[in-house]
Enzyme design. Structure first.
Site, PDB file in Angstrom:
ATOM      1  N   GLU A 110       2.199  -2.976   4.236  1.00  0.00           N
ATOM      2  CA  GLU A 110       1.061  -3.785   3.787  1.00  0.00           C
ATOM      3  C   GLU A 110       1.150  -4.050   2.289  1.00  0.00           C
ATOM      4  O   GLU A 110       1.811  -3.313   1.559  1.00  0.00           O
ATOM      5  CB  GLU A 110      -0.250  -3.023   4.066  1.00  0.00           C
ATOM      6  CG  GLU A 110      -1.066  -3.616   5.190  1.00  0.00           C
ATOM      7  CD  GLU A 110      -1.741  -4.950   4.842  1.00  0.00           C
ATOM      8  OE1 GLU A 110      -1.181  -5.752   4.077  1.00  0.00           O
ATOM      9  OE2 GLU A 110      -2.843  -5.173   5.361  1.00  0.00           O
ATOM     10  N   ASP A 111       0.472  -5.091   1.852  1.00  0.00           N
ATOM     11  CA  ASP A 111       0.416  -5.374   0.415  1.00  0.00           C
ATOM     12  C   ASP A 111      -0.575  -4.456  -0.288  1.00  0.00           C
ATOM     13  O   ASP A 111      -0.291  -3.912  -1.347  1.00  0.00           O
ATOM     14  CB  ASP A 111       0.071  -6.855   0.171  1.00  0.00           C
ATOM     15  CG  ASP A 111      -1.176  -7.318   0.929  1.00  0.00           C
ATOM     16  OD1 ASP A 111      -1.761  -6.532   1.697  1.00  0.00           O
ATOM     17  OD2 ASP A 111      -1.557  -8.489   0.752  1.00  0.00           O
ATOM     18  N   ASP A 164      -7.341  -1.522   0.878  1.00  0.00           N
ATOM     19  CA  ASP A 164      -8.598  -1.729   0.149  1.00  0.00           C
ATOM     20  C   ASP A 164      -9.685  -0.920   0.867  1.00  0.00           C
ATOM     21  O   ASP A 164      -9.759   0.287   0.703  1.00  0.00           O
ATOM     22  CB  ASP A 164      -8.857  -3.242   0.126  1.00  0.00           C
ATOM     23  CG  ASP A 164     -10.025  -3.654  -0.734  1.00  0.00           C
ATOM     24  OD1 ASP A 164     -10.209  -3.071  -1.806  1.00  0.00           O
ATOM     25  OD2 ASP A 164     -10.749  -4.595  -0.353  1.00  0.00           O
ATOM     26  N   PHE A 211      -9.814  -7.410  -8.452  1.00  0.00           N
ATOM     27  CA  PHE A 211      -9.166  -8.303  -7.500  1.00  0.00           C
ATOM     28  C   PHE A 211      -7.868  -8.815  -8.097  1.00  0.00           C
ATOM     29  O   PHE A 211      -7.859  -9.415  -9.161  1.00  0.00           O
ATOM     30  CB  PHE A 211     -10.072  -9.472  -7.112  1.00  0.00           C
ATOM     31  CG  PHE A 211      -9.588 -10.172  -5.881  1.00  0.00           C
ATOM     32  CD1 PHE A 211      -9.850  -9.645  -4.627  1.00  0.00           C
ATOM     33  CD2 PHE A 211      -8.831 -11.327  -5.971  1.00  0.00           C
ATOM     34  CE1 PHE A 211      -9.363 -10.260  -3.485  1.00  0.00           C
ATOM     35  CE2 PHE A 211      -8.343 -11.958  -4.838  1.00  0.00           C
ATOM     36  CZ  PHE A 211      -8.620 -11.421  -3.586  1.00  0.00           C
ATOM     37  N   ARG A 229       0.379 -16.518  -4.294  1.00  0.00           N
ATOM     38  CA  ARG A 229       1.304 -15.574  -3.639  1.00  0.00           C
ATOM     39  C   ARG A 229       2.680 -15.602  -4.293  1.00  0.00           C
ATOM     40  O   ARG A 229       3.438 -14.647  -4.214  1.00  0.00           O
ATOM     41  CB  ARG A 229       1.463 -15.922  -2.153  1.00  0.00           C
ATOM     42  CG  ARG A 229       0.196 -15.754  -1.313  1.00  0.00           C
ATOM     43  CD  ARG A 229       0.543 -15.834   0.170  1.00  0.00           C
ATOM     44  NE  ARG A 229      -0.601 -16.045   1.030  1.00  0.00           N
ATOM     45  CZ  ARG A 229      -1.378 -15.090   1.531  1.00  0.00           C
ATOM     46  NH1 ARG A 229      -1.160 -13.842   1.214  1.00  0.00           N
ATOM     47  NH2 ARG A 229      -2.382 -15.378   2.333  1.00  0.00           N
TER      48      ARG A 229
HETATM   49  P1  IMP Z   1      -8.910  -3.910   3.883  1.00  0.00           P
HETATM   50  O1  IMP Z   1      -9.069  -4.072   5.356  1.00  0.00           O
HETATM   51  O2  IMP Z   1     -10.237  -4.016   3.165  1.00  0.00           O
HETATM   52  O3  IMP Z   1      -8.156  -2.674   3.471  1.00  0.00           O
HETATM   53  O4  IMP Z   1      -8.159  -5.207   3.363  1.00  0.00           O
HETATM   54  C1  IMP Z   1      -6.809  -5.355   3.393  1.00  0.00           C
HETATM   55  C2  IMP Z   1      -6.438  -6.797   3.102  1.00  0.00           C
HETATM   56  O5  IMP Z   1      -7.378  -7.421   2.218  1.00  0.00           O
HETATM   57  C3  IMP Z   1      -5.134  -6.857   2.350  1.00  0.00           C
HETATM   58  O6  IMP Z   1      -4.052  -6.905   3.235  1.00  0.00           O
HETATM   59  C4  IMP Z   1      -5.290  -8.133   1.544  1.00  0.00           C
HETATM   60  O7  IMP Z   1      -4.871  -9.234   2.302  1.00  0.00           O
HETATM   61  C5  IMP Z   1      -6.758  -8.236   1.258  1.00  0.00           C
HETATM   62  N1  IMP Z   1      -7.105  -7.752  -0.102  1.00  0.00           N
HETATM   63  C6  IMP Z   1      -7.788  -6.646  -0.439  1.00  0.00           C
HETATM   64  N2  IMP Z   1      -7.912  -6.505  -1.773  1.00  0.00           N
HETATM   65  C7  IMP Z   1      -7.254  -7.557  -2.312  1.00  0.00           C
HETATM   66  C8  IMP Z   1      -6.997  -7.987  -3.674  1.00  0.00           C
HETATM   67  O8  IMP Z   1      -7.364  -7.363  -4.684  1.00  0.00           O
HETATM   68  N3  IMP Z   1      -6.288  -9.137  -3.794  1.00  0.00           N
HETATM   69  C9  IMP Z   1      -5.838  -9.870  -2.734  1.00  0.00           C
HETATM   70  N4  IMP Z   1      -6.052  -9.513  -1.457  1.00  0.00           N
HETATM   71  C10 IMP Z   1      -6.752  -8.367  -1.249  1.00  0.00           C
HETATM   72 MG    MG Z   2      -2.461  -8.267   3.577  1.00  0.00          MG
END
Ligand code: IMP
Ligand code: MG
Length: 188
Positions: A98-99, A102, A151, A164
């Site tokens: 994953e990138d 969060d 962010f 991206r």
């Molecule tokens: P989670 O389910 O809240 O953990 O969200 C994961 C996904 O939210 C990541 O794979 C990203 O695509 C997106 N995301 C969360 N934080 C950021 C950020 O700071 N920048 C860009 N995308 C984010």
């Molecule tokens: Mg992602």
């Protein structure tokens, strides 16, 4: 530098060095196991492309598309599989790439989904981790950088599908998303 970027958080060089270290650790841990690396599109595409080239043991790669954000920069809490992997994961060692981790909602859902397929193991590698934002009970096995609650975009990460292609990870100027409307489903 791009006009919408407030500051660089992680430079191209810092990222490259970290990815090399992660590749070394994964190589050692998965020697002889031929893991299936599952890249969660689209955000992890740049990271996974660099990461697999720093792994020196045999691997396979596949992709999933999930959507988790209903709008803007806050997770909706709902996860949907848009594209699944094309192979059986039974008795395979799975490494989800994953990138960013969060709230953790996306990855905890995904991990549970893949665990139900009877794999030998499921681990998570994430380039970025924002532990202060965690809502789901999930911990990554490989982390590039822990970052504060800002962010970020670049190196695969987007805001509204832009940025991206930036080679570094940067903080977006708040005014870029402050006035944006909510509503669209966003792919990861
Ligand atoms: P989670 O389910 O809240 O953990 O969200 C994961 C996904 O939210 C990541 O794979 C990203 O695509 C997106 N995301 C969360 N934080 C950021 C950020 O700071 N920048 C860009 N995308 C984010
Ligand atoms: Mg992602």
């Amino acid at each position: 530098m791009h006009n919408d970027i407030l500051k660089v958080m992680l430079s191209e060089e810092e990222i490259a060095e970290k990815v090399r270290q992660l590749g070394e650790a994964i190589t050692a841990d998965y020697e002889g196991k031929q893991p299936v690396i599952i890249s969660v599109l689209k955000g992890s595409v740049v990271f996974v492309a660099d990461l697999i080239r720093s792994i020196e043991t045999d691997i396979e790669i596949d992709f999933m598309v999930v959507s988790s954000y209903a709008a803007g920069t806050v997770s909706s809490g709902q996860v949907q599989v848009i594209k699944d992997v094309g192979m059986s994961l039974k008795d395979r060692h799975v490494l989800i790439v994953e990138d960013i981790l969060d709230s953790g909602i996306t990855l905890s859902y995904l991990k549970e989904l893949l665990m139900a397929r009877d794999p030998a193991s499921v681990r998570i590698a994430t380039l970025l981790d924002k532990p202060s934002r965690r809502k789901a009970d999930i911990e990554p096995d490989y982390v590039g950088f822990e970052i504060p609650d800002e962010f970020v975009v670049g190196y695969g990460l987007d805001y509204a599908e832009k940025y991206r292609n930036l080679p570094f990870i940067g903080v977006l100027k708040p005014e870029v998303y402050e006035n944006a409307g909510d509503g669209a489903v966003k792919e990861c």
